[in-house]
Design an enzyme around this catalytic site. Structure first.
Site, short mmCIF file in Angstrom:
data_model
loop_
_atom_site.label_atom_id
_atom_site.label_comp_id
_atom_site.label_asym_id
_atom_site.label_seq_id
_atom_site.Cartn_x
_atom_site.Cartn_y
_atom_site.Cartn_z
CG ASP A 13 0.23 2.39 3.32
OD1 ASP A 13 -0.80 2.98 2.05
OD2 ASP A 13 0.69 1.47 2.89
CE LYS A 72 -1.73 -0.10 -3.35
NZ LYS A 72 -1.77 -0.82 -1.76
CD GLN A 102 -1.24 -4.19 -0.47
OE1 GLN A 102 -0.28 -2.88 -1.04
NE2 GLN A 102 -2.08 -3.72 -0.11
#
Ligand code: NAP
Length: 282
Positions: free
Chosen positions: A121, A54, A98
């Site tokens: 997200d 990422k 994460q």
């Protein structure tokens, strides 16, 4: 094999190029580039790889990223404090924690603490609520990537029979909601669905987001349909999706490969979301 292969890698590259151009324009206008902050708790090797990828993708798109690596024994309150700090930090546009987090931390509480405007997200209750109401917000990256693949391929969704296998907050439910928003007729299947094969075989569009290698065979695929396989399962024979690729490709009109289908789209849509979050803060 008769199906057209939906090349997620190539489509993701197009999205990333577009984002890079828009990031350059945004930076020229605003005098700063969007910044993504990532957080990992513990040392899960898969998480490290995902987050590294990422960061690399951010750099390639001309965005900045900062990483916070926390020890596995970090308490939930310490993590919540960092997440709130990032929410209030004017230099940070996007926040990504994460998952998974260690067992002593409640992931729902952590996600809910993310500033919804920086929730790249798209997992906070606020953004999930906006999606449920059909209102604009930050949409989870994988479902957004599925929709981008379908748009790119020109798949007609209006009135189409869509079957989504999987009902998670991360993939199945948001994909179903987005398809509904595109006027598809949507059925969501899960582990208690009675006749999965027969239900899937009705689908003009089949989206499988389960995580069970080759759960769906060619008998679950309607001739001439579009098949999107989200999961990437590791088996002794290598990587495979939830759909048995070669036999399904004999029946479908178009299908995503695993790997190289949905996977690359997830990171591309993270970049899209980070830029959108930065623009919304201006
Ligand atoms: P998840 O939270 O584990 O959800 C899996 C879903 O599949 C659940 O709704 C479950 O039903 C359903 N299911 C399990 N076994 C089933 C069966 N035998 N028949 C029908 N349905 C069944 O996983 P997720 O987060 O949605 O992710 C799904 C998969 O996609 C995972 O393999 C994940 O690693 C992968 N993924 C890939 C990407 C990417 O970038 N390509 C991104 C995100 C996730 P119940 O609700 O009844 O338990």
């Amino acid at each position: 094999m008769s199906a057209r292969v939906i090349d997620g890698k190539a489509i993701a590259a197009t999205v990333r190029e577009r984002v890079a151009a828009e990031v350059a324009a945004h930076a020229a206008e605003q005098g700063r580039t969007p910044v993504l902050a990532t957080v990992i708790v513990g040392d899960d090797p898969a998480s490290e790889i995902y987050v590294r990828n990422k960061h690399r993708a951010c750099e390639e798109a001309g965005m900045r990223s900062v990483h916070h690596g926390l020890a596995a024994e970090t308490s939930e309150s310490e993590l919540l404090e960092l997440v709130r700090e990032l929410g209030g930090d004017p230099d940070v546009d996007g926040i990504l924690v994460q998952l998974p987090v260690p067992q002593h931390i409640d992931p729902d509480r952590v996600v809910a603490a993310i500033d919804p405007g920086k929730d790249v997200d798209g997992l906070t209750p606020a953004n999930a609520g906006l999606l449920a109401h059909g209102m604009p917000g930050l949409v989870p990256c994988t479902p957004a990537g599925v929709m981008e693949l379908l748009r790119h391929e020109g798949v007609e969704l209006e009135g189409a029979e869509a079957v989504v296998v999987g009902r998670s907050k991360l993939v199945g439910v948001p994909v179903a909601r987005l398809l509904l928003g595109a006027n598809a007729t949507v059925t969501v299947c899960h582990s208690r669905t009675r006749d999965l094969t027969a239900t899937c075989r009705r689908a003009d569009l089949l989206v499988a987001a389960v995580g069970v290698p080759r759960l769906l065979g060619a008998d679950a695929v309607k001739p001439g349909s579009v098949v999107i396989a989200v999961a990437m399962n590791r088996t002794e024979e290598g990587l495979c999706g939830d759909v048995d690729y070669a036999p399904a490709a004999e029946v479908a009109a178009a299908i995503t490969p695993v790997p190289g289908g949905v996977g690359p789209m997830t990171i591309a849509m993270l970049l899209v979301n980070t830029l959108a979050a930065a623009r919304a803060r201006v």
